[in-house]
Design a protein around this motif. Structure first.
Motif, short mmCIF file in Angstrom:
data_model
loop_
_atom_site.label_atom_id
_atom_site.label_comp_id
_atom_site.label_asym_id
_atom_site.label_seq_id
_atom_site.Cartn_x
_atom_site.Cartn_y
_atom_site.Cartn_z
N GLY A 170 0.80 -1.22 0.00
CA GLY A 170 0.00 0.00 0.00
C GLY A 170 0.83 1.27 0.00
N ILE A 214 -11.46 0.96 -3.12
CA ILE A 214 -10.69 0.99 -1.87
C ILE A 214 -10.68 2.43 -1.38
N PHE A 269 -5.53 3.41 1.46
CA PHE A 269 -4.54 2.34 1.41
C PHE A 269 -3.79 2.24 2.73
N TYR A 309 -1.22 -5.20 -1.85
CA TYR A 309 -2.38 -5.14 -2.75
C TYR A 309 -1.98 -5.78 -4.07
N VAL A 352 -3.93 -2.95 -9.00
CA VAL A 352 -4.40 -1.71 -8.37
C VAL A 352 -3.47 -0.56 -8.78
#
Ligand code: HEM
Length: 180
Positions: free
Chosen positions: A3, A33, A36, A42, A46
């Motif tokens: 993230g 989302i 983060f 992730y 993404v």
């Protein structure tokens, strides 16, 4: 990717273009989302969706997004969050680049599920060397370019880059001749 990476993209956009642009990019990316968490891994998709959406919303190419992100990663994210690790990397650009092959070993102590890049160094001269970049991911060559430009700025040793080996022309990795 962790993230931390997605958060850094968010931070880059919000700082340079404002929170509204970030909301527009998040919406366009289709990612569901809200925020983060740095220490949570992730899916790579993404990050790639965010880069494509940023290019569409900001009206610049994906390569330009990745170069800007590479510079931001060095000058802001790495320096502000991990200044000690960055300083331990070397006292000048050449030292830092020579130590780069071992750099992510230390990062793995903080982020154990990291899928790090691999680096090798060759053809070392006083003012240049060749950096070999091996990645399990596709499409991050411009990110690498931005990272190197960012390091040049950090050490006040502006760099020129020559892309000498590429997967697109049959090599199994990328290589840049870095001159300063
Ligand atoms: C303290 C500073 C740094 C931290 C915390 C850090 C951390 C990370 C993290 C979390 C990722 C995502 C990979 C994953 O989550 O599996 C990553 C990827 C990457 N990092 Fe670093 N990094 C740092 C400095 C650098 C530097 C100085 C360079 C090179 C100049 C670099 C080159 C890269 C590249 C090219 C990738 C993409 C990975 C790939 O090709 O698969 N990083 N790093």
């Amino acid at each position: 990717m962790y993230g931390l990476v997605n958060k850094s993209i968010q931070n880059l956009v919000e700082t340079n273009f404002g929170p509204d642009k970030w909301e527009a990019i998040k919406l366009k990316s289709g990612i569901d989302i809200d925020y983060f968490i740095s220490t949570q891994p992730y899916d790579d998709s993404v990050t790639f969706k965010l880069a494509v959406a940023a290019s569409e919303v900001l009206g610049i190419s994906v390569d330009e997004v990745l170069v800007a992100f590479g510079e931001w990663w060095i000058l802001k994210t790495s320096m502000e969050k991990y200044g000690g690790l960055m300083q331990a990397g070397g006292n000048n650009l050449k030292e830092f680049l020579m130590n780069l092959p071992l750099f992510h070993d230390r990062i793995m102590m903080i982020y154990p599920k990291l899928t790090p890049p691999e680096f090798k160094i060759s053809e070392v001269e006083d003012n240049s060397l060749v950096l070999h970049y091996f990645s399990k991911r596709e499409g991050l060559v411009s990110f690498m370019r931005g990272l190197l430009l960012g390091l040049g700025k950090l050490y006040e040793s502006p760099v020129t880059l020559e892309h000498t080996l590429s997967k697109t022309t049959g090599s199994d990795h990328e290589a840049f001749k870095v001159s300063w």
